[in-house]
Design a protein around this motif. Structure first.
Motif, PDB file in Angstrom:
ATOM      1  N   ASP A 227     -35.599   9.307 -52.026  1.00 10.03           N
ATOM      2  CA  ASP A 227     -35.167   9.807 -50.735  1.00 10.03           C
ATOM      3  C   ASP A 227     -35.556   8.830 -49.547  1.00 10.03           C
ATOM      4  OD1 ASP A 227     -34.180  12.120 -51.822  1.00 10.03           O
ATOM      5  OD2 ASP A 227     -36.127  13.317 -51.667  1.00 10.03           O
TER       6      ASP A 227
ATOM      7  N   SER B 273     -33.154   5.971 -49.848  1.00 12.24           N
ATOM      8  CA  SER B 273     -31.843   6.477 -49.272  1.00 12.24           C
ATOM      9  C   SER B 273     -31.724   6.417 -47.662  1.00 12.24           C
ATOM     10  CB  SER B 273     -31.503   7.926 -49.896  1.00 12.24           C
ATOM     11  OG  SER B 273     -31.148   7.658 -51.255  1.00 12.24           O
ATOM     12  N   ARG B 274     -32.893   7.107 -47.190  1.00 10.20           N
ATOM     13  CA  ARG B 274     -33.201   7.060 -45.602  1.00 10.20           C
ATOM     14  C   ARG B 274     -33.110   5.804 -45.356  1.00 10.20           C
ATOM     15  NH1 ARG B 274     -32.375   9.850 -40.906  1.00 10.20           N
ATOM     16  NH2 ARG B 274     -34.102   9.420 -39.734  1.00 10.20           N
TER      17      ARG B 274
ATOM     18  N   ALA C 114     -31.857   2.939 -46.306  1.00  7.94           N
ATOM     19  CA  ALA C 114     -30.532   2.180 -46.434  1.00  7.94           C
ATOM     20  C   ALA C 114     -29.674   2.849 -45.650  1.00  7.94           C
ATOM     21  CB  ALA C 114     -30.269   2.658 -47.867  1.00  7.94           C
ATOM     22  N   LEU C 115     -29.508   4.191 -45.271  1.00  6.99           N
ATOM     23  CA  LEU C 115     -28.720   4.843 -44.521  1.00  6.99           C
ATOM     24  C   LEU C 115     -29.097   4.529 -42.908  1.00  6.99           C
ATOM     25  CD1 LEU C 115     -26.675   7.101 -43.982  1.00  6.99           C
ATOM     26  CD2 LEU C 115     -28.466   8.708 -43.686  1.00  6.99           C
ATOM     27  N   THR C 116     -30.488   4.449 -42.622  1.00 15.23           N
ATOM     28  CA  THR C 116     -30.600   4.195 -41.137  1.00 15.23           C
ATOM     29  C   THR C 116     -30.732   2.630 -40.744  1.00 15.23           C
ATOM     30  OG1 THR C 116     -32.973   4.016 -41.496  1.00 15.23           O
ATOM     31  CG2 THR C 116     -32.089   6.312 -41.040  1.00 15.23           C
ATOM     32  N   THR C 117     -30.777   1.797 -41.733  1.00 19.74           N
ATOM     33  CA  THR C 117     -30.849   0.358 -41.456  1.00 19.74           C
ATOM     34  C   THR C 117     -29.542  -0.340 -41.550  1.00 19.74           C
ATOM     35  OG1 THR C 117     -31.661  -0.212 -43.655  1.00 19.74           O
ATOM     36  CG2 THR C 117     -33.054   0.284 -41.622  1.00 19.74           C
ATOM     37  N   GLY C 118     -28.780   0.031 -42.688  1.00 21.44           N
ATOM     38  CA  GLY C 118     -27.452  -0.723 -43.079  1.00 21.44           C
ATOM     39  C   GLY C 118     -27.830  -1.426 -44.317  1.00 21.44           C
TER      40      GLY C 118
ATOM     41  N   SER D 296     -28.557  -2.581 -48.382  1.00 20.50           N
ATOM     42  CA  SER D 296     -28.162  -2.012 -49.581  1.00 20.50           C
ATOM     43  C   SER D 296     -29.307  -1.131 -49.947  1.00 20.50           C
ATOM     44  CB  SER D 296     -27.432  -3.012 -50.262  1.00 20.50           C
ATOM     45  OG  SER D 296     -28.682  -3.903 -50.729  1.00 20.50           O
ATOM     46  N   PRO D 297     -28.791  -0.097 -50.930  1.00 20.17           N
ATOM     47  CA  PRO D 297     -29.995   0.573 -51.686  1.00 20.17           C
ATOM     48  C   PRO D 297     -31.041  -0.485 -52.324  1.00 20.17           C
ATOM     49  CG  PRO D 297     -27.775   1.593 -52.195  1.00 20.17           C
ATOM     50  CD  PRO D 297     -27.458   0.228 -51.462  1.00 20.17           C
TER      51      PRO D 297
ATOM     52  N   ALA E 118     -33.300  -1.883 -49.586  1.00 21.62           N
ATOM     53  CA  ALA E 118     -33.951  -0.863 -49.180  1.00 21.62           C
ATOM     54  C   ALA E 118     -35.035  -0.563 -50.015  1.00 21.62           C
ATOM     55  CB  ALA E 118     -33.170   0.522 -48.650  1.00 21.62           C
TER      56      ALA E 118
END
Length: 86
Positions: free
Chosen positions: A5, A8-9, A11-15, A17-18, A21
């Motif tokens: 989690d 994912s957070r 990766a989502l908030t920074t752009g 890649s998984p 991240a």
């Protein structure tokens, strides 16, 4: 083991890649998992190399430890000194 989690957070908030991240999360977790004894010795060496005196170093390290996100034990200056010199 990395928290999915959290990865994912990040990766989502920074752009990122998984996989990027995950590396960032692992690096941050490793930073805060460093044993307090190692943190004290590392900081003492760095501050001493920068020309600071021990009395200032001990107080500064004790204060820094109180501010860490993952709380280290509340050490006195004497305890900091004992970790450095045994």
């Amino acid at each position: 083991m990395t928290d999915a989690d959290l990865v994912s957070r990040v990766a989502l908030t920074t752009g990122l890649s998984p996989s990027e991240a995950a590396r960032v999360v692992d690096d941050v977790i490793a930073w805060y998992a460093e044993p307090v004894e190692d943190v004290v010795r590392r900081r003492h060496a760095a501050l001493q190399a920068a020309g600071h005196r021990n009395a200032e170093i001990y107080a500064r390290i004790a204060a820094e430890l109180r501010e860490r996100v993952v709380a280290a034990p509340d050490l006195t200056e004497r305890q900091v000194r004992r970790l450095v010199y045994g």
